[in-house]
Structures are given as structure tokens and as C-alpha cells.
Design an enzyme around this catalytic site. Structure first.
Site, PDB file in Angstrom:
ATOM      1  N   ASP A   1      -0.882  -2.495  12.401  1.00 40.11           N
ATOM      2  CA  ASP A   1      -0.940  -3.843  12.970  1.00 40.11           C
ATOM      3  C   ASP A   1       0.432  -4.330  13.404  1.00 40.11           C
ATOM      4  O   ASP A   1       0.566  -5.435  13.921  1.00 40.11           O
ATOM      5  CB  ASP A   1      -1.519  -4.822  11.939  1.00 40.11           C
TER       6      ASP A   1
ATOM      7  N   GLU B   1      -8.575  -4.931   5.462  1.00 43.01           N
ATOM      8  CA  GLU B   1      -8.360  -6.010   6.424  1.00 43.01           C
ATOM      9  C   GLU B   1      -8.979  -5.573   7.749  1.00 43.01           C
ATOM     10  O   GLU B   1      -8.762  -4.447   8.190  1.00 43.01           O
ATOM     11  CB  GLU B   1      -6.863  -6.284   6.614  1.00 43.01           C
TER      12      GLU B   1
ATOM     13  N   GLN C   1       0.818  -1.205   0.000  1.00 38.14           N
ATOM     14  CA  GLN C   1       0.000   0.000   0.000  1.00 38.14           C
ATOM     15  C   GLN C   1       0.861   1.268   0.000  1.00 38.14           C
ATOM     16  O   GLN C   1       2.038   1.249   0.331  1.00 38.14           O
ATOM     17  CB  GLN C   1      -0.930  -0.004   1.220  1.00 38.14           C
TER      18      GLN C   1
ATOM     19  N   TYR D   1       9.343 -14.298  -6.721  1.00 33.86           N
ATOM     20  CA  TYR D   1       7.881 -14.373  -6.691  1.00 33.86           C
ATOM     21  C   TYR D   1       7.340 -14.639  -5.289  1.00 33.86           C
ATOM     22  O   TYR D   1       6.373 -15.357  -5.103  1.00 33.86           O
ATOM     23  CB  TYR D   1       7.359 -15.414  -7.694  1.00 33.86           C
ATOM     24  N   GLY D   2       7.985 -14.038  -4.279  1.00 34.49           N
ATOM     25  CA  GLY D   2       7.413 -14.064  -2.944  1.00 34.49           C
ATOM     26  C   GLY D   2       6.133 -13.253  -2.897  1.00 34.49           C
ATOM     27  O   GLY D   2       5.726 -12.619  -3.876  1.00 34.49           O
TER      28      GLY D   2
ATOM     29  N   HIS E   1      -7.856  -2.250   9.438  1.00 32.10           N
ATOM     30  CA  HIS E   1      -7.586  -2.594  10.841  1.00 32.10           C
ATOM     31  C   HIS E   1      -8.272  -1.723  11.878  1.00 32.10           C
ATOM     32  O   HIS E   1      -7.808  -1.645  13.024  1.00 32.10           O
ATOM     33  CB  HIS E   1      -6.078  -2.579  11.130  1.00 32.10           C
TER      34      HIS E   1
ATOM     35  N   TRP F   1      -4.631   3.628   7.656  1.00 31.15           N
ATOM     36  CA  TRP F   1      -4.090   2.423   8.296  1.00 31.15           C
ATOM     37  C   TRP F   1      -3.964   2.590   9.796  1.00 31.15           C
ATOM     38  O   TRP F   1      -3.217   3.451  10.276  1.00 31.15           O
ATOM     39  CB  TRP F   1      -2.717   2.122   7.697  1.00 31.15           C
ATOM     40  N   ARG F   2      -4.712   1.798  10.523  1.00 28.68           N
ATOM     41  CA  ARG F   2      -4.423   1.590  11.936  1.00 28.68           C
ATOM     42  C   ARG F   2      -3.382   0.480  11.994  1.00 28.68           C
ATOM     43  O   ARG F   2      -3.625  -0.644  11.576  1.00 28.68           O
ATOM     44  CB  ARG F   2      -5.688   1.197  12.703  1.00 28.68           C
TER      45      ARG F   2
END
Length: 603
Positions: free
Chosen positions: A447, A500, A172, A192-193, A479, A444-445
Site C-alpha cells: 500500500d 486490511e 508484520q 507508546y505511539g 490489500h 502483502w500487496r
């Protein structure tokens, strides 16, 4: 960020943030000297200078953390490598950098971008500044996992990748804007992780875009030579060459045009002077703004901006605004004891290098009056340790004016609660003004990092929309303790949503919402009669209590004017479950399979 499905490479364990103090280079390089990294003390408020337009030719000094290169600059690669060394793993550090390249051709460069690093060309078109080389984001710092490659950007360049394909493995808050890739674009890390992004706008990729492991992606008003695959949620609007609509198999959501768009303001050179270009609004947009000659819009000299440096206070910024100036926030951290108050129509607040606003005493960081045409772009708001009722307010409560002809735009404005330290906010972003366009945000909170815990970085609501006719293109919200998005205004539209739920909910009781299990990720209020959304996804990963059940990811009134398309919910590794996708519709997620449950159309 999402934990990989059980059949994907495992994520390394998250650890507390690491704040490094790196020594400055022993010797400065000509034309693009490297400053010492800021200390904690340097981020504290300082006595304010009287605001005035920058006095030097071309708008003046952009500060020590804006590095300007031209093709004759010695050892550009060495400078880029040193900045990357400082920023590669500095996820919650204080360093901020803007790298600017004057028009011309640069051969053999590989600009690797770490945290809080923005790279841009200074031409009016991306093709004015050409790299015969690469602008690379990879994930070696995190064992090949790109799910935490946040807060970096590339804009306004043409790339001819050395090996034919440029790597941009991001998550993000990492926009890729006004870029021309004369080859392919790989969105996954080396090997390709796992990856979790992302956003492309106003760009042309001549070759194929290859997402590989990317869980979701949004592309707007661009052109691609092809698109290789999809994982969960790939959304396109106004993209020439996009794959056809086929959700859920493969999960492509494709709109022929974008309803309304106005590209982000950008800095460029006109002769020897800096100017800021303000692209015009487009309706039913498709393709880039720059492919057929000079882009359409307005150009402002930098003399109409107050060029802010870290250490100035909110009173100084507000005095500059009161004088009729716009704001250019150079890279760094700005502590605020009162809101930055934007009252004038058509004001521009443009950040460079992830300039960061921190409200220290529970104030709102920035407020916008109910006026036409304000443009907010390119900065981060970081919640302070004292709870703020809101962090960003677009229009006061009760705002009612129409801004259809000239809306306010919020672009690449990112909000963070916790992670870099203790932070709290009841609601992160409140939109009261009608017709506002939110074009790419990550709210974004945290995590992971410092100051993280169910009550430690308490933040009940991510975005609350009260205004009518608000459009969101590229909405990432994660979050929050209660609703991530709560939409109360009429005729709202969202093209792409990624969410999420809060990972750290301690138990079912903590998320119980009356008789409803859990708070929806995206709630449309019961009184709303008209709303539409496309390509909306919510994931859960209740790792503290995996038995938590969520009634649904989405909640909406069942009315003819409320229409949602291509919805999905996912339980990541079986840590918590959704009973339905929206209201009582959609199959439950199941076990540890990490397979989406989908609804193609609601109602």
C-alpha cells in the site's frame, strides 16, 4: 498498515521508498567483519556455479552477510550499531543481514534491529546464549510510529534486559521465536505511539507482556508471566499464563492448546560444526519445546545443504535439490528465471537474513510436489514486474495424498507484491497439498513504496486453499484487489487472522462483486461443509474513495460444520464502511469512530 484511530497519535504521511547507498566501513572488524552493501548490479543474475555441499569444516562459508560473534569478539556493539545505521530506515533496500551468536554470555549489548536483519543464538536451547542486555525494535526512524516496522526477527536467545523490560515494537513479518526474556516485554514504541503486530512462538517471557497500543497479536505455544492489555484482537493458543477467554471485552481469544504445530528449523553449533535442527510435530501443543531438556526432533549436518549465495540461478538450486541436498539461502536477493522445484519428501529450504526470491519473467518462484514433510522457512518472495500466475505453490493442482503424519510446513515465509518496485501476481500463495501447516505468514500487496497503484501492483488473490485439513496459525494477508483469503478445502482451521482491504480502490465499481458490495477478506467457498476459525479481524481504509461500502468482512456457508469464533471488522477513521461482519450478521461499522463491530460466534 492501519491508520491510527482518531484518538490515537497520528501517523506520519507515507512517502515513496527511499533507497540508500551507504558506504562500507573503512576498516574491517575481526571475526565479524562488515561487508559493503550490495549495489543494484550485484543483485542481478550471475553465472551459476556447480552445486555441491559446502566444503569447509562445519558446512563452510555462510557468505559475507552472515556475521558470527562469540563473547570475545572485539567491539560487538560497534558492529551492531553500524548494521542498524544501514538498515534502520531501509524499508525497501537491498541489504540483508543474519547476526549469529555462539553459545556464551554477552554483557552490556543493545542489539537494535532494522529492516531485513535477523538475530539468533547458535545453541540448541535459547538459554545457551545469554544477553545481559537487550534486542530492541523501536520507531525513531518513523516519528515514533511502529506500524511499518516489518521484516526483522529474533530467535533462540535468552535476554536479561538492562532495565527489566525488553522493547519489541513491531508490525508484520517480525517473528519472536524461541526466546527467553528474563524480565518483561514491551510491544509498543517509546512514548507508546501506534503499533500493529505481531507474533510470538515457542518463547518464555518471565515477566509481563505489555502490548499497549498494539492493535492485534498472536502468541503460540509459549509461557508468559502476565499480559497487560488488549486493543482489538489478541489471540493465544497453547500459551501458559495467557488471559482467559473474554472476547469481545476485553478482546482475548484463548485456546488451551494449538491443534498441530511443528517449530521452525534453526541453525545451531554442535562442537565446531553447524547443524540444522528440525523440531518434531506436536499435537494439542502447550508451552515451549525447550523448557525440559533437549528439544525433540532431528538434526542434520550442514553438509546435507547446498549453501546458496546471491547470484546463483534457479537451475543451480534445482540441480542441488536433484542431488538430494537441502537448501540454505544466505542473505541476499536471488533472481529466478524458472521455479525452484522441490520434489523430494522432507526437503528443507531455510533462509537466513530475509533471503529474497524474485521471479523475473512471470514464473512461480517456488513449487512443492505433493510429498511428505517439506519445510519452508525464513525467506521473502518479492513479485517481479511480469505477472506471475502464482508466487508460491504447495502441491500441484489436484494433489490428493494424505500428509497427516508428516505435513509440509510454511513458516516465516513472507510474500510481497510491489513496494520495492513494480510487481504483479494473480494469486500469491496456492495450497493444494492436504494437511499443510502455514505458521506465520504475511502476504502483502503493498500500500506504499514504489510500484504501487490499483493496477500497477495488481494482485487479485492473496491465499487460495484447495487442500483438505490445512491449518493456519498466524495468518496476516492484506490489500488484495479481490479475495484476500479464499478457502475451498474441507476441514480447514485458522487460529488468528489479520487483514486490511485494499486501501487504494478507486471507487465502488472497482470492488463490486456481482450483486455483493466488495470482496470478503476471508471467504469460505459455498461447497465447504466443515471449517473452523478463531480470532479473525478485517479492517478497511478506503482513502481514495471513503464512500465505498463493503457488505461484509467474512463470507461463509451457513452449515453446521462451519464454525467461526470471535470475529471483528473495523473502519479506520471512517474511510469506507462494513455493512455487516459476516454474511448478513453483525452490526455495521459507524462513522469515524474506529470502533470494532464484533460477532462472538457464527452461526
Amino acid at each position: 498498515m492501519p491508520t491510527p484511530p482518531t484518538d490515537a497519535p497520528a501517523s506520519p504521511a507515507r512517502t515513496p521508498s527511499r533507497r540508500r547507498v551507504l558506504a562500507a566501513m573503512a576498516a574491517a572488524l575481526p571475526a565479524a567483519s562488515l561487508p559493503a552493501l550490495p549495489s543494484r548490479a550485484s543483485a542481478a543474475p550471475a553465472a551459476a556455479a556447480s552445486p555441491a555441499p559446502a566444503g569447509l569444516p562445519g558446512g563452510g562459508d555462510l557468505g559475507p552477510h552472515v556475521l558470527v560473534f562469540d563473547p570475545a569478539t572485539p567491539d560487538i556493539q560497534g558492529t551492531l550499531d553500524e548494521i542498524f545505521r544501514r538498515q534502520e530506515s531501509a524499508q525497501f533496500g537491498d541489504g540483508r543481514y543474519q547476526l549469529l551468536f555462539t553459545p556464551g554470555t554477552y554483557n552490556g549489548l543493545n542489539a537494535q534491529l532494522g529492516f531485513y536483519t535477523s538475530l539468533a543464538g547458535l545453541g540448541l536451547s535459547p538459554d545457551d546464549t545469554t544477553f545481559n542486555g537487550d534486542v530492541t525494535v523501536d520507531a525513531g526512524w518513523f516519528n515514533g510510529n511502529a506500524t511499518q516496522n516489518f521484516w526483522r526477527s529474533a530467535e533462540n536467545l535468552a535476554l536479561r534486559p538492562v532495565n527489566g523490560t525488553n522493547r519489541w515494537a513491531v508490525a508484520q513479518a517480525a517473528p519472536f521465536r524461541r526466546m527467553h526474556v528474563k524480565g518483561g516485554l514491551n510491544l509498543a514504541p517509546d512514548g507508546y505511539g501506534w503499533a500493529s503486530g505481531g507474533y510470538i512462538a515457542d518463547s518464555r517471557i518471565d515477566g509481563t507482556v505489555s502490548p499497549y497500543s498494539q492493535q492485534q497479536w498472536y502468541s503460540r505455544d509459549s509461557s508468559v508471566g502476565g499480559w497487560r492489555n488488549a486493543v482489538w484482537n489478541m489471540v493465544f493458543s497453547g500459551v501458559e499464563g495467557a488471559p482467559a477467554q473474554s472476547f469481545p471485552d476485553p478482546p482475548y481469544t484463548t485456546l488451551d492448546t494449538t491443534p498441530v504445530s511443528r517449530e521452525k528449523p534453526f541453525l545451531y553449533l554442535d562442537g565446531t560444526g553447524y547443524r540444522v535442527f528440525l523440531p518434531e510435530k506436536r499435537t494439542n501443543a502447550r508451552g515451549t519445546t525447550w523448557g525440559n531438556g533437549t528439544p525433540r526432533g532431528q538434526s542434520l549436518p550442514l553438509g546435507q545443504f547446498y549453501v546458496a549465495k546471491p547470484g546463483v540461478d534457479a537451475a543451480t538450486l534445482n540441480a542441488a535439490l536433484a542431488q538430494g541436498l537441502n537448501l540454505l539461502l544466505t542473505p541476499g536477493i536471488y533472481h529466478l528465471d524458472r521455479p525452484v522445484d522441490v520434489q523430494r519428501p522432507n526437503t528443507v529450504v531455510l533462509g537466513l537474513g530475509y533471503a529474497t526470491l524474485v521471479p523475473d519473467n512471470g514464473v512461480t518462484a517456488l513449487k512443492v510436489a505433493d510429498v511428505d514433510g517439506v519445510r519452508l522457512a525464513g525467506f521473502l518472495i518479492d513479485a517481479g514486474p511480469v505477472n506471475s500466475p502464482t508466487l508460491l505453490e504447495i502441491g500441484p493442482e489436484g494433489a490428493s495424498a494424505s500428509h497427516a503424519a508428516n505435513p509440509t510446513t510454511v513458516q516465516d515465509v513472507f510474500i510481497r507484491i510491489g513496494g520495492a518496485g513494480a510487481g504483479k501476481a494473480t494469486t500469491s500463495m496456492v495450497i493444494n497439498s492436504n494437511h499443510t501447516i502455514v505458521d506465520h505468514t504475511w502476504v502483502w500487496r503493498a500500500d506504499h513504496g514504489d510500484g504501487v497503484g490499483w493496477e500497477t501492483n495488481r494482485a487479485d488473490y492473496g491465499i487460495r486453499v484447495n487442500g483438505d485439513d490445512v491449518l493456519a496459525t498466524g495468518l496476516f494477508v492484506e490489500h488484495f484487489n479481490k479475495y484476500d483469503v479464499e478457502w475451498r478445502g474441507e476441514r480447514g482451521r485458522t487460529v488468528f487472522f489479520q487483514n486490511e482491504k485494499a486501501y487504494d480502490a478507486p471507487n465502488q465499481a472497482a470492488v463490486q462483486n456481482g450483486s455483493t458490495k466488495g470482496y470478503a477478506a476471508y471467504k469460505i467457498a459455498a461447497g465447504v461443509t466443515t471449517h473452523e476459525g478463531w480470532g479473525l479481524g478485517s479492517y478497511c481504509f478506503y482513502h481514495v474513495d471513503p464512500t465505498i461500502r463493503q457488505d461484509h468482512g467474512f463470507e461463509a456457508p451457513e452449515k453446521p460444520g462451519v464454525k467461526l469464533h470471535d470475529l471483528l471488522v473495523v473502519s479506520l477513521g471512517g474511510k469506507g464502511q462494513y455493512e455487516h461482519v459476516i454474511n448478513g450478521v453483525g452490526a455495521p461499522t459507524s462513522g469515524t469512530s474506529t470502533v470494532p463491530s464484533t460477532v462472538v460466534s457464527f452461526p
